[in-house]
Write a protein that holds these residues in place. Sequence first.
Motif, short mmCIF file in Angstrom:
data_model
loop_
_atom_site.label_atom_id
_atom_site.label_comp_id
_atom_site.label_asym_id
_atom_site.label_seq_id
_atom_site.Cartn_x
_atom_site.Cartn_y
_atom_site.Cartn_z
N LYS A 104 41.18 41.59 47.06
CA LYS A 104 41.42 41.94 48.47
C LYS A 104 42.80 42.56 48.74
CE LYS A 104 37.39 40.22 49.12
NZ LYS A 104 36.37 41.00 48.50
N GLN A 105 43.44 43.11 47.73
CA GLN A 105 44.68 43.85 47.93
C GLN A 105 44.31 45.24 48.47
OE1 GLN A 105 47.74 42.40 47.39
NE2 GLN A 105 46.50 40.58 47.01
N GLN A 106 45.30 45.98 48.98
CA GLN A 106 45.03 47.29 49.57
C GLN A 106 45.35 48.41 48.58
OE1 GLN A 106 43.59 47.36 52.78
NE2 GLN A 106 43.54 45.21 52.22
N VAL A 107 44.37 49.31 48.37
CA VAL A 107 44.65 50.48 47.54
C VAL A 107 45.73 51.28 48.25
CG1 VAL A 107 42.32 50.52 46.57
CG2 VAL A 107 42.82 51.93 48.57
N ASN A 108 46.53 52.02 47.47
CA ASN A 108 47.63 52.71 48.13
C ASN A 108 47.89 54.12 47.63
OD1 ASN A 108 48.74 52.21 45.63
ND2 ASN A 108 50.64 51.34 46.41
N ALA A 109 47.07 54.62 46.71
CA ALA A 109 47.33 55.95 46.18
C ALA A 109 46.03 56.64 45.78
CB ALA A 109 48.25 55.86 44.97
N VAL A 110 46.04 57.97 45.89
CA VAL A 110 44.94 58.80 45.42
C VAL A 110 45.56 59.89 44.57
CG1 VAL A 110 42.96 60.22 46.05
CG2 VAL A 110 43.69 58.37 47.58
N ASP A 111 45.13 59.95 43.29
CA ASP A 111 45.70 60.93 42.38
C ASP A 111 44.69 61.23 41.28
OD1 ASP A 111 47.80 62.58 41.50
OD2 ASP A 111 48.51 61.06 40.10
N GLY A 121 45.67 47.39 38.93
CA GLY A 121 45.35 48.67 38.31
C GLY A 121 43.91 49.13 38.41
N SER A 122 43.10 48.50 39.24
CA SER A 122 41.73 48.98 39.40
C SER A 122 41.76 50.39 39.95
CB SER A 122 40.96 48.08 40.36
OG SER A 122 40.73 46.81 39.80
N GLN A 123 40.80 51.21 39.49
CA GLN A 123 40.71 52.59 39.96
C GLN A 123 39.28 52.89 40.36
OE1 GLN A 123 42.49 54.68 36.58
NE2 GLN A 123 44.33 54.97 37.82
N PHE A 124 39.15 53.71 41.42
CA PHE A 124 37.86 54.01 42.01
C PHE A 124 37.70 55.52 42.15
CE2 PHE A 124 39.57 50.01 43.45
CZ PHE A 124 38.53 49.12 43.22
N SER A 125 36.47 56.00 42.06
CA SER A 125 36.16 57.42 42.18
C SER A 125 36.33 57.91 43.62
CB SER A 125 34.72 57.66 41.74
OG SER A 125 34.30 58.97 42.09
N VAL A 126 36.91 59.10 43.80
CA VAL A 126 37.02 59.69 45.13
C VAL A 126 35.66 60.16 45.63
CG1 VAL A 126 39.44 60.38 44.85
CG2 VAL A 126 37.62 62.02 44.31
N THR A 127 34.70 60.31 44.73
CA THR A 127 33.37 60.81 45.09
C THR A 127 32.52 59.77 45.79
OG1 THR A 127 33.44 62.32 43.21
CG2 THR A 127 31.27 61.87 44.17
#
Length: 155
Positions: A104-111, A121-127
């Motif tokens: 439940k932390q907040q994502v903070n970057a898109v790259d 360090g979880s990462q999610f698809s922009v799609t």
Amino acid sequence: MSSESLQRAQPAPAICRRTILAALGAAGATAALTACGGSDDSSSGSSGSSEPSGSTGSGGGEALAKTSEIPEGGGKVFADQKVVVTQPTAGEFKAFSTTCPHQKQQVNAVDNGLITCPAHGSQFSVTDGSVEKGPATSALAAANITVEGDSITLA
């Protein structure tokens, strides 16, 4: 028994249930009003540019950005609104909750086509918000936006 021993044997006066309920009600109302209070802070994006965060679009929602502010293949985090808006391909806009399903932390970057949570360090698809790298095991929740002309509005 003497009157002195009778006085000591009597219990202390009990607190009235109404007094307790009234005190709890007042505390609850104060907490609710505090939680519902707004913020005058208009900074909301990760890029530092100003958004029309107090205005509304024709759809009745909160105006987030112009379409030109969302990079193709990337996106922008609107921390105050707890939404990240992406543009996976030219003219296609998606939105997701900024709340990482892992803890439940907040994502903070898109790259580089990925939305990143700084906590683990979880990462999610922009799609589609799907998990590209754990420890998260489920996708970011979709959010509703409306794109009219060059305006993106939170629905």
